[in-house]
Design an enzyme around this catalytic site. Structure first.
Site, PDB file in Angstrom:
ATOM      1  N   LYS A  59       0.830  -1.258   0.038  1.00 29.99           N
ATOM      2  CA  LYS A  59      -0.008   0.242   0.214  1.00 29.99           C
ATOM      3  C   LYS A  59       0.954   1.270  -0.074  1.00 29.99           C
ATOM      4  CE  LYS A  59      -2.847   0.835   3.707  1.00 29.99           C
ATOM      5  NZ  LYS A  59      -2.895   2.103   3.998  1.00 29.99           N
ATOM      6  N   SER A  60       1.827   1.407   0.892  1.00 36.63           N
ATOM      7  CA  SER A  60       2.665   2.312   0.798  1.00 36.63           C
ATOM      8  C   SER A  60       3.382   2.895  -0.337  1.00 36.63           C
ATOM      9  CB  SER A  60       3.735   2.289   2.092  1.00 36.63           C
ATOM     10  OG  SER A  60       3.302   2.496   3.264  1.00 36.63           O
ATOM     11  N   ARG A 103       2.714   6.176  -3.038  1.00 35.69           N
ATOM     12  CA  ARG A 103       3.904   6.958  -3.500  1.00 35.69           C
ATOM     13  C   ARG A 103       4.193   6.761  -5.079  1.00 35.69           C
ATOM     14  NH1 ARG A 103       3.764   5.695   1.872  1.00 35.69           N
ATOM     15  NH2 ARG A 103       5.263   6.643   3.310  1.00 35.69           N
ATOM     16  N   ARG A 113      -8.479  12.548  12.377  1.00 36.17           N
ATOM     17  CA  ARG A 113      -7.223  12.163  12.523  1.00 36.17           C
ATOM     18  C   ARG A 113      -6.371  13.595  12.393  1.00 36.17           C
ATOM     19  NH1 ARG A 113      -5.618   6.944   8.996  1.00 36.17           N
ATOM     20  NH2 ARG A 113      -3.614   7.207  10.082  1.00 36.17           N
ATOM     21  N   SER A 170       7.530   9.593  12.043  1.00 32.12           N
ATOM     22  CA  SER A 170       6.436   9.639  11.331  1.00 32.12           C
ATOM     23  C   SER A 170       6.886   9.518   9.781  1.00 32.12           C
ATOM     24  CB  SER A 170       5.557  10.830  11.455  1.00 32.12           C
ATOM     25  OG  SER A 170       4.428  10.633  10.551  1.00 32.12           O
ATOM     26  N   ASP A 207       2.308  -0.827  11.999  1.00 29.98           N
ATOM     27  CA  ASP A 207       0.921  -1.173  11.302  1.00 29.98           C
ATOM     28  C   ASP A 207       0.889  -2.743  11.700  1.00 29.98           C
ATOM     29  OD1 ASP A 207       0.017   1.219  10.235  1.00 29.98           O
ATOM     30  OD2 ASP A 207       1.247   0.586   8.346  1.00 29.98           O
ATOM     31  N   LYS A 262      -4.625   6.179  14.650  1.00 29.02           N
ATOM     32  CA  LYS A 262      -4.868   5.637  13.300  1.00 29.02           C
ATOM     33  C   LYS A 262      -6.396   5.779  13.017  1.00 29.02           C
ATOM     34  CE  LYS A 262      -0.467   4.287  12.413  1.00 29.02           C
ATOM     35  NZ  LYS A 262       0.061   4.583  11.227  1.00 29.02           N
ATOM     36  N   ARG A 269      -6.374   2.471  18.141  1.00 27.71           N
ATOM     37  CA  ARG A 269      -5.892   0.738  17.838  1.00 27.71           C
ATOM     38  C   ARG A 269      -5.621   0.313  19.226  1.00 27.71           C
ATOM     39  NH1 ARG A 269      -2.957   0.638  12.052  1.00 27.71           N
ATOM     40  NH2 ARG A 269      -4.930   0.725  10.805  1.00 27.71           N
ATOM     41  N   ARG A 281      -7.149  -3.178   9.760  1.00 31.35           N
ATOM     42  CA  ARG A 281      -6.113  -4.001  10.342  1.00 31.35           C
ATOM     43  C   ARG A 281      -6.647  -4.677  11.473  1.00 31.35           C
ATOM     44  NH1 ARG A 281      -2.077  -3.110   7.154  1.00 31.35           N
ATOM     45  NH2 ARG A 281      -1.651  -1.163   6.425  1.00 31.35           N
TER      46      ARG A 281
END
Length: 427
Positions: A22-23, A27, A122, A167, A315, A342, A346, A387
């Site tokens: 996903k990351s 990008r 968020r 981050s 994650d 998140k 979580r 998740r």
């Protein structure tokens, strides 16, 4: 579907490939949209979050087309067009934060960014504040802390910035903004975080210097599009690895998965818990190490997790909690402040669902203490978080579990429950 019932599963057996990372997909789409010419993103993740990225980039004038399992992207050559409507980021925090960096230096362009109810809660101030220090014009609710956010592209100047907390999203947003800024932009991390942005900068030939925990970039000129192969997502693979570890008689191999060392902190922790794990890097795609991981059922023991590993597995904490529930003894997981903000809180979601399955758990402001030994059958809630949905399918697999609102898994892993059932049936 109201709930998905997983009957007690015997040994999990087989090999599988998980969807694209996903990351890297987020990008890769963004950088191809900035490039000149046409490039393909091979084997990307096509799920809720990344499809939001594709739609937003289309609204900014890039051509993004699906070609079978791939994306074809025709870029804008550093200059996006002003969108005609609000840009909807859906549930994708990565998209919103990186997009702020991408648009901040697009002089004269005006855009409004919003998202679903979860994303609008968020925190965005951690990105907005350093971008404003570069000269960005960003406004929003609570002084720019919450979306919707309005961006008016402006001339930017380079910035030397030390992240107050680790981050990768803030780091990446500043590096993207730095491509349009006068002078050098330098980001210093307190501890290492995932480095997909840096690897993709190298892939596309963008300016980059890395010195220890400092990363630098500066204004770029036009750059050509290049094809990109996306590795399998380690975060998705982690669910199957832990499922095999906690289900007696199991052996699962995940192939073609990304093994970037800034993502695989979970492997270090699971090995310390006594997990029977093997992995090997076979090749690299766009600077990303790719290989296979094998997991066999193991009798796990509780550990105290090194807080320095949390940014390398941020994650995977929900699925680590699943492993801890089956481990003998106590597992202590510190350094979880980021998990409070998140897609869900979580820390709270993990604690509440573990209690629903009969596990003793203590919850602190930024830590969890889990006393393992097994779980009982029960019903779990995803809290609108992909998740959490997948982690608690895994934790209840040996005894049977009902997962409410299983569709949340589609955010990052379409077909997750089908793949899980296939491995169960293979035994």
């Amino acid at each position: 579907m109201d709930a998905f019932r997983l009957a007690p599963c015997g040994p999990l057996r087989g090999r599988l490939r998980v969807p694209g990372d996903k990351s890297v997909t987020h990008r890769g789409l963004m950088l191809l949209a900035l490039a000149e010419g046409e490039g393909r993103l091979f084997y990307p993740l096509k799920a809720g979050d990344t499809l939001s990225t594709a739609r937003v980039l289309q609204a900014l004038g890039a051509e993004v087309r699906e070609e079978g399992p791939h994306f074809l992207v025709r870029g804008r050559g550093l200059r996006f067009k002003e969108p005609e409507d609000v840009l909807d980021c859906g549930n994708a925090g990565t998209l919103m934060r990186l997009l702020l960096g991408l648009l901040a230096g697009q002089e004269g362009l005006f855009a409004v960014l919003t998202g679903d109810a979860s994303l609008r809660r968020r925190p965005m101030g951690r990105v907005v504040a350093p971008l404003r220090a570069m000269g960005a014009r960003v406004d929003g609710r609570e002084e720019g802390e919450r979306a919707p956010l309005a961006v008016r592209g402006a001339p930017l100047r380079g910035l030397r910035y030390t992240l107050p907390v680790p981050s990768a999203q803030v780091k990446s947003a500043l590096l993207l903004a730095g491509l349009f800024a006068e002078g050098v932009t330098e980001v210093e991390e307190p501890t290492p975080t995932r480095d997909h942005t840096e690897r993709l900068f190298r892939h596309f030939g963008l300016p980059l210097e890395v010195e220890g925990r400092r990363v630098r970039t500066w204004r770029t000129g036009p750059f050509p599009a290049k094809d990109l192969v996306v590795p399998g997502d380690f975060s998705s693979a982690a669910f199957f690895l832990v499922a095999a570890l906690v289900t007696p008689g199991s052996e699962v191999v995940v192939e073609g998965v990304g093994l970037n060392p800034t993502r695989t902190g979970l492997l270090t922790v699971l090995k310390a818990m006594g997990a029977d794990l093997e992995w090997r890097v076979l090749e690299g795609e766009a600077g990303e190490p790719v290989g296979w991981v094998r997991a066999r059922h193991s009798l796990l023991k509780g550990v105290a997790v090194d807080p320095g590993l949390i940014p390398l597995m941020v994650d995977e904490v929900p699925v680590l909690a699943a492993a801890a529930a089956w481990a003998e003894g106590e597992t202590y997981i510190p350094g979880l402040s980021e998990l409070r903000v998140k897609e869900s809180d979580r820390v709270r979601a993990i604690a509440e669902n573990l209690r629903a399955l009969g596990v003793e758990v203590e919850e602190g402001p930024d830590w969890l203490r889990i006393r393992g030994g097994g779980v009982r059958p029960g019903r779990v809630r995803p809290f609108h978080d992909h998740r959490i949905a997948m982690a608690f399918a895994v934790v209840g697999l040996p005894v049977g579990v009902e997962v409410e609102e299983p569709h949340w898994a589609e955010i990052s892993y379409p077909g997750f429950f089908q793949d899980l059932l296939r491995l169960c049936a293979a035994s």
